[in-house]
Write a protein that holds these residues in place. Sequence first.
Motif, PDB file in Angstrom:
ATOM      1  N   LYS A   4       0.835  -1.192   0.000  1.00  0.00           N
ATOM      2  CA  LYS A   4       0.000   0.000   0.000  1.00  0.00           C
ATOM      3  C   LYS A   4       0.872   1.245   0.000  1.00  0.00           C
ATOM      4  CE  LYS A   4      -4.049  -1.929   2.356  1.00  0.00           C
ATOM      5  NZ  LYS A   4      -4.907  -1.822   3.554  1.00  0.00           N
ATOM      6  N   PHE A   5       1.937   1.202   0.777  1.00  0.00           N
ATOM      7  CA  PHE A   5       2.869   2.333   0.845  1.00  0.00           C
ATOM      8  C   PHE A   5       3.425   2.659  -0.521  1.00  0.00           C
ATOM      9  CE2 PHE A   5       7.531   2.732   0.682  1.00  0.00           C
ATOM     10  CZ  PHE A   5       7.643   4.069   1.008  1.00  0.00           C
ATOM     11  N   MET A   8       0.736   4.148  -2.869  1.00  0.00           N
ATOM     12  CA  MET A   8       0.374   5.508  -2.513  1.00  0.00           C
ATOM     13  C   MET A   8       1.468   6.488  -2.884  1.00  0.00           C
ATOM     14  SD  MET A   8      -2.626   5.332  -1.654  1.00  0.00           S
ATOM     15  CE  MET A   8      -2.614   7.116  -1.572  1.00  0.00           C
ATOM     16  N   THR A 162      -1.758   3.530   5.920  1.00  0.00           N
ATOM     17  CA  THR A 162      -1.221   3.828   4.593  1.00  0.00           C
ATOM     18  C   THR A 162      -0.390   5.101   4.653  1.00  0.00           C
ATOM     19  OG1 THR A 162      -3.086   5.192   3.871  1.00  0.00           O
ATOM     20  CG2 THR A 162      -3.267   2.790   3.519  1.00  0.00           C
TER      21      THR A 162
END
Length: 230
Positions: A4-5, A8, A162
Motif C-alpha cells: 500500500k505504501f 500511494m 497507509t
Amino acid sequence: MYKKFLVMVLLIISIISFTDNTNIGNSSIDNSSINSFIIHDFDNALKIGNITGKKVIVMFSSESCYYCKKFKSEVLTDKEIQKWLKTEFIFAEIYADKNKKATYLGKTLNYLELFGAFGVRGTPTFFFFNSKGEALSQLPGYVPNDIFLSILKFFKYDKKITFQEFQEKNIDVSIDKKVLNLSKEEIHFLLKNDPNTKLYNNNLDEYSNIVLKEKNQSLEEKYYIVIYEK
C-alpha cells in the motif's frame, strides 16, 4: 502495508523523475557530508542493519545518472534527512559492478546480477529492508526532500496505516535515543565498515554512533546512539 505504501507514493508523487543510465547533466555533491554515513557495500549494509537493529535503504545507482546525482546533492545533503539516516537507518548506494559480489537469500551474485535479481530497470531505484535483511518495498525514481523525509518517518512509525493516511494525519515521529550493548566482534565490524560509527571523541556530532569504553550517562543524554561492549 508496504505494498500500500508503494502504491500511494507512486500515486501522490506526480513530480517523480526516473531515468536510465543517461547523463543529462552534472550536479555538485558535497561528498564530505554524505560520506559520513553512506555505504557502498550491499552485504555490509545488511549486516550493519542486523547488528544495530536499523532498517536499511539501498539506492541502486549509476555514475552517469543525472537524477542519482541530483538526489545525492539535493536530498542527501539536507541536514534533517542526514539526522534520520545517521540514526534510524543504514543507507547504501551501489552500482552495477560485475567485479563486486553480494550474497542474498543464499545466492552469490555480482552487483550487475543483483540489479537484475531485484528487477531494477532504471536508476535511482530504492529498496527498503528491515533489520533482518528482508525486502519490504521499492521506490523507483527521484523524490524531493520533503517527500523522502516523510517516507523515512513513515517507515520509522511502522504501524498499520497507509502512507496517505500518515501524511493526512500529520503524525509526529521523532528520532529515538538508543543504547546498544554489542560484542567485541560486532563493534569491530561497525568501526571498520560503518562510517558513522566511531570511537568517542569531542569533535563528533550528536548523530554519530559513538563507542564508549565505560558507562557515561551524560553522553547517553547527548548522543542519539551510544554503543558499549557487553
